[in-house]
Motif scaffolding. Structure first.
Motif, short mmCIF file in Angstrom:
data_model
loop_
_atom_site.label_atom_id
_atom_site.label_comp_id
_atom_site.label_asym_id
_atom_site.label_seq_id
_atom_site.Cartn_x
_atom_site.Cartn_y
_atom_site.Cartn_z
N VAL A 229 0.84 -1.20 0.00
CA VAL A 229 0.00 0.00 0.00
C VAL A 229 0.87 1.25 0.00
O VAL A 229 0.62 2.21 -0.74
N HIS A 230 1.91 1.24 0.82
CA HIS A 230 2.78 2.41 0.93
C HIS A 230 3.58 2.68 -0.35
O HIS A 230 4.09 3.78 -0.53
N ALA A 231 3.66 1.69 -1.23
CA ALA A 231 4.44 1.85 -2.47
C ALA A 231 3.60 2.40 -3.61
O ALA A 231 4.09 2.48 -4.74
N TYR A 232 2.38 2.82 -3.33
CA TYR A 232 1.45 3.14 -4.42
C TYR A 232 1.88 4.32 -5.27
O TYR A 232 1.46 4.44 -6.42
N ARG A 233 2.75 5.21 -4.75
CA ARG A 233 3.18 6.37 -5.53
C ARG A 233 4.63 6.29 -5.99
O ARG A 233 5.18 7.26 -6.51
#
Length: 239
Positions: A13-17
């Protein structure tokens, strides 16, 4: 065929950007800076100012060094992203084990091994891996200078070095070794390709994440139907 799935983590989730971050860096930071330097070099080429040729030569050297610095910065962004991602996965998948400390010190080959251990798929299986592996060599060469990485990089991509015709026998000094980092030239196109490879990796990881969601809402199911048709890489379960 069954799509490959892994155990989703908050790190996904934290890697989405991550894909946006690196591409924005090239578009909004690298490209404008390079364009400014090239414009100054072009301006000096038309100048009748006596020292202009010397100033132009200095700027050309500055441009080359700037490109190497940008290459190193892109590699650093990628390495921080993948290292932080794996540490986040390890905190959920290997709680209580000292994996984070190992990942903090891991070099590129070790990070690749840990990716397999934590995500159940080889990093080498991702279509973007060849460019990411080349980026690692470039980063090492830019950081440390001539050595094992620059030699390997020259073998894989000799086009990064301009061809210099040999000097006549007995005339002048010999030029630097062909694979010397002092002669390497990295273009904006190369930097864009590296950024695209990083972005492609994170989009592939996002696809696996979506496939791995157990209860998919209709919107996600519809998106995955399109993805399975449009994507060029569909990792499959091996069991």
């Amino acid at each position: 065929m069954t799509p490959f799935r892994w155990r989703n983590c908050m790190a996904d989730v934290h890697a989405y950007r991550h894909d946006y971050t690196v591409q924005a860096y090239v578009d909004d930071v690298v490209a404008p800076a390079v364009a400014t330097l090239k414009a100054k070099i072009e301006e000096l080429s038309r100048s009748d100012w006596a020292p202009a040729p010397f100033a132009q030569a200095d700027l050309k050297n500055m441009l080359r060094e700037t490109m190497l610095a940008f290459g190193l910065s892109i590699q650093s962004i990628w390495e921080r992203q993948i290292r932080t991602y794996l540490i986040g996965c390890a905190s959920e998948l290997r709680p209580g084990e000292p994996v984070a400390a190992k990942l903090e010190k891991a070099d590129w080959p070790e990070l690749c091994k840990w990716f397999r251990k934590l995500r159940g798929i080889n990093l080498e299986a991702f279509p973007s891996f060849p460019m990411l592996d080349t980026l690692q060599l470039l980063g090492n060469a830019c950081r440390h200078g001539d050595g094992k990485s620059s030699i390997e990089l020259a073998l894989r991509h000799p086009e990064l070095w301009p061809v210099i015709p040999p000097l006549p026998k007995g005339f002048g000094f010999s030029p630097p070794l062909p694979s010397s980092v002092s002669r390497m030239e990295v273009s904006v196109d190369w930097l864009r390709d590296f950024a695209k490879a990083i972005a492609a990796f994170w989009r592939d990881a996002e696809y696996i994440y979506n496939e791995s969601i157990e209860r998919k809402d209709p919107h996600l199911e519809a998106r995955l139907v399109r993805d399975r048709v449009e994507r060029t890489w569909l990792p499959q379960a091996t069991d």
